[in-house]
Design a protein around this motif. Structure first.
Motif, PDB file in Angstrom:
ATOM      1  N   ILE A  42      22.545  17.191   4.396  1.00  0.00           N
ATOM      2  CA  ILE A  42      22.552  15.925   3.650  1.00  0.00           C
ATOM      3  C   ILE A  42      23.816  15.837   2.806  1.00  0.00           C
ATOM      4  N   MET A  43      24.170  16.931   2.141  1.00  0.00           N
ATOM      5  CA  MET A  43      25.396  16.950   1.333  1.00  0.00           C
ATOM      6  C   MET A  43      26.608  16.646   2.205  1.00  0.00           C
ATOM      7  N   SER A  44      26.651  17.228   3.386  1.00  0.00           N
ATOM      8  CA  SER A  44      27.777  16.999   4.299  1.00  0.00           C
ATOM      9  C   SER A  44      27.920  15.518   4.615  1.00  0.00           C
ATOM     10  N   ARG A  45      26.811  14.843   4.876  1.00  0.00           N
ATOM     11  CA  ARG A  45      26.861  13.397   5.164  1.00  0.00           C
ATOM     12  C   ARG A  45      27.401  12.612   3.974  1.00  0.00           C
ATOM     13  N   PHE A  46      26.912  12.915   2.784  1.00  0.00           N
ATOM     14  CA  PHE A  46      27.308  12.138   1.608  1.00  0.00           C
ATOM     15  C   PHE A  46      28.712  12.451   1.126  1.00  0.00           C
ATOM     16  N   LEU A  47      29.159  13.670   1.335  1.00  0.00           N
ATOM     17  CA  LEU A  47      30.480  14.051   0.845  1.00  0.00           C
ATOM     18  C   LEU A  47      31.573  13.850   1.885  1.00  0.00           C
ATOM     19  N   GLY A  48      31.178  13.607   3.133  1.00  0.00           N
ATOM     20  CA  GLY A  48      32.159  13.371   4.179  1.00  0.00           C
ATOM     21  C   GLY A  48      32.915  14.622   4.601  1.00  0.00           C
ATOM     22  N   ARG A  49      32.313  15.775   4.381  1.00  0.00           N
ATOM     23  CA  ARG A  49      32.900  17.044   4.807  1.00  0.00           C
ATOM     24  C   ARG A  49      31.754  18.021   5.031  1.00  0.00           C
ATOM     25  N   THR A  50      32.001  19.059   5.779  1.00  0.00           N
ATOM     26  CA  THR A  50      30.935  20.014   6.086  1.00  0.00           C
ATOM     27  C   THR A  50      30.696  20.931   4.898  1.00  0.00           C
ATOM     28  N   VAL A  51      29.458  20.946   4.433  1.00  0.00           N
ATOM     29  CA  VAL A  51      29.021  21.863   3.382  1.00  0.00           C
ATOM     30  C   VAL A  51      28.035  22.825   4.030  1.00  0.00           C
ATOM     31  N   ASP A  52      28.237  24.105   3.820  1.00  0.00           N
ATOM     32  CA  ASP A  52      27.377  25.128   4.406  1.00  0.00           C
ATOM     33  C   ASP A  52      26.518  25.796   3.347  1.00  0.00           C
ATOM     34  N   TYR A  53      25.355  26.236   3.797  1.00  0.00           N
ATOM     35  CA  TYR A  53      24.501  27.099   2.979  1.00  0.00           C
ATOM     36  C   TYR A  53      24.492  28.465   3.642  1.00  0.00           C
ATOM     37  N   ARG A  54      24.653  29.507   2.839  1.00  0.00           N
ATOM     38  CA  ARG A  54      24.568  30.873   3.355  1.00  0.00           C
ATOM     39  C   ARG A  54      23.498  31.636   2.584  1.00  0.00           C
ATOM     40  N   ASN A  55      22.577  32.185   3.327  1.00  0.00           N
ATOM     41  CA  ASN A  55      21.555  33.032   2.730  1.00  0.00           C
ATOM     42  C   ASN A  55      22.191  34.362   2.334  1.00  0.00           C
ATOM     43  N   LEU A  56      21.798  34.879   1.193  1.00  0.00           N
ATOM     44  CA  LEU A  56      22.311  36.161   0.713  1.00  0.00           C
ATOM     45  C   LEU A  56      21.169  37.137   0.486  1.00  0.00           C
ATOM     46  N   PRO A  57      21.417  38.419   0.716  1.00  0.00           N
ATOM     47  CA  PRO A  57      20.441  39.420   0.263  1.00  0.00           C
ATOM     48  C   PRO A  57      20.347  39.364  -1.270  1.00  0.00           C
ATOM     49  N   GLU A  58      19.192  39.678  -1.796  1.00  0.00           N
ATOM     50  CA  GLU A  58      18.988  39.593  -3.246  1.00  0.00           C
ATOM     51  C   GLU A  58      20.019  40.392  -4.028  1.00  0.00           C
ATOM     52  N   GLU A  59      20.342  41.608  -3.567  1.00  0.00           N
ATOM     53  CA  GLU A  59      21.272  42.442  -4.344  1.00  0.00           C
ATOM     54  C   GLU A  59      22.671  41.824  -4.378  1.00  0.00           C
ATOM     55  N   VAL A  60      23.069  41.151  -3.311  1.00  0.00           N
ATOM     56  CA  VAL A  60      24.368  40.477  -3.287  1.00  0.00           C
ATOM     57  C   VAL A  60      24.339  39.257  -4.210  1.00  0.00           C
ATOM     58  N   ALA A  61      23.233  38.516  -4.169  1.00  0.00           N
ATOM     59  CA  ALA A  61      23.094  37.355  -5.057  1.00  0.00           C
ATOM     60  C   ALA A  61      23.120  37.786  -6.522  1.00  0.00           C
ATOM     61  N   ARG A  62      22.410  38.858  -6.840  1.00  0.00           N
ATOM     62  CA  ARG A  62      22.381  39.356  -8.221  1.00  0.00           C
ATOM     63  C   ARG A  62      23.776  39.780  -8.666  1.00  0.00           C
ATOM     64  N   ALA A  63      24.487  40.513  -7.820  1.00  0.00           N
ATOM     65  CA  ALA A  63      25.851  40.944  -8.161  1.00  0.00           C
ATOM     66  C   ALA A  63      26.755  39.735  -8.391  1.00  0.00           C
ATOM     67  N   GLY A  64      26.609  38.713  -7.572  1.00  0.00           N
ATOM     68  CA  GLY A  64      27.402  37.496  -7.750  1.00  0.00           C
ATOM     69  C   GLY A  64      27.086  36.787  -9.057  1.00  0.00           C
ATOM     70  N   MET A  65      25.800  36.734  -9.398  1.00  0.00           N
ATOM     71  CA  MET A  65      25.410  36.107 -10.667  1.00  0.00           C
ATOM     72  C   MET A  65      25.988  36.873 -11.847  1.00  0.00           C
ATOM     73  N   LEU A  66      25.850  38.197 -11.810  1.00  0.00           N
ATOM     74  CA  LEU A  66      26.369  39.014 -12.904  1.00  0.00           C
ATOM     75  C   LEU A  66      27.890  38.885 -12.994  1.00  0.00           C
ATOM     76  N   GLY A  67      28.547  38.830 -11.846  1.00  0.00           N
ATOM     77  CA  GLY A  67      29.999  38.660 -11.823  1.00  0.00           C
ATOM     78  C   GLY A  67      30.442  37.323 -12.380  1.00  0.00           C
ATOM     79  N   ALA A  68      29.571  36.331 -12.311  1.00  0.00           N
ATOM     80  CA  ALA A  68      29.872  35.005 -12.845  1.00  0.00           C
ATOM     81  C   ALA A  68      29.520  34.899 -14.337  1.00  0.00           C
ATOM     82  N   GLY A  69      29.019  36.005 -14.907  1.00  0.00           N
ATOM     83  CA  GLY A  69      28.729  36.004 -16.337  1.00  0.00           C
ATOM     84  C   GLY A  69      27.290  35.688 -16.693  1.00  0.00           C
TER      85      GLY A  69
END
Length: 146
Positions: free
Chosen positions: A59-86
């Motif tokens: 839906i985002m891709s249609r409205f923004l006029g460009r391809t937007v992707d979703y990528r599933n992450l393992p929980e530990e990778v998601a947690r590390a990314g959150m912590l890295g973002a502060g």
């Protein structure tokens, strides 16, 4: 990440959830606080349609006029990314708990209560994006500094 790389990540898999527009939550809160009949009640609100993040990306891709992707992450990778973002440890842990609840199917439900409380159709993802598409565009595309 949507603005900079046309992608968003989360440990959601193919979980379906009923996203709800914050404006609809505010409208229900206003009614509950200013109209009779809501005292002591608890409302479990769900947006109008259960969708996966992959469907939201389409839906985002249609409205923004460009391809937007979703990528599933393992929980530990998601947690590390959150912590890295502060994001603080406690909040990262709570967000991961919410993702787990969604993966169990507990964030999908009927939007009928929301519709009834609003007295109108609730905003769906497409409506939200139509109203807020500029927030997902790069600053340079909005006429500002990049």
């Amino acid at each position: 990440s949507i603005i900079e790389a046309d992608i968003f990540h989360a440990p959601m898999g193919e979980a379906r959830l009923n996203l709800i527009d914050a404006r609809d939550i505010a409208a229900v809160a206003l009614r509950a606080l200013t109209e009779p009949g809501h005292g002591g009640k608890v409302y479990e609100l769900h947006g109008p349609e259960a969708q996966s993040y992959a469907e939201v990306a389409e839906i985002m891709s249609r409205f923004l006029g460009r391809t937007v992707d979703y990528r599933n992450l393992p929980e530990e990778v998601a947690r590390a990314g959150m912590l890295g973002a502060g994001i603080p440890d406690w909040l990262a842990d709570d967000l991961l708990k919410l993702h787990a609840i969604a993966r169990e199917g507990l964030m999908a439900g009927s939007g009928n209560l929301l519709r009834s409380l609003l007295g109108r159709e609730p905003a769906d993802v497409a409506t939200f994006l139509a109203d807020h598409a500029m927030a997902f565009r790069a600053q340079s595309a909005q006429g500002g500094a990049a």
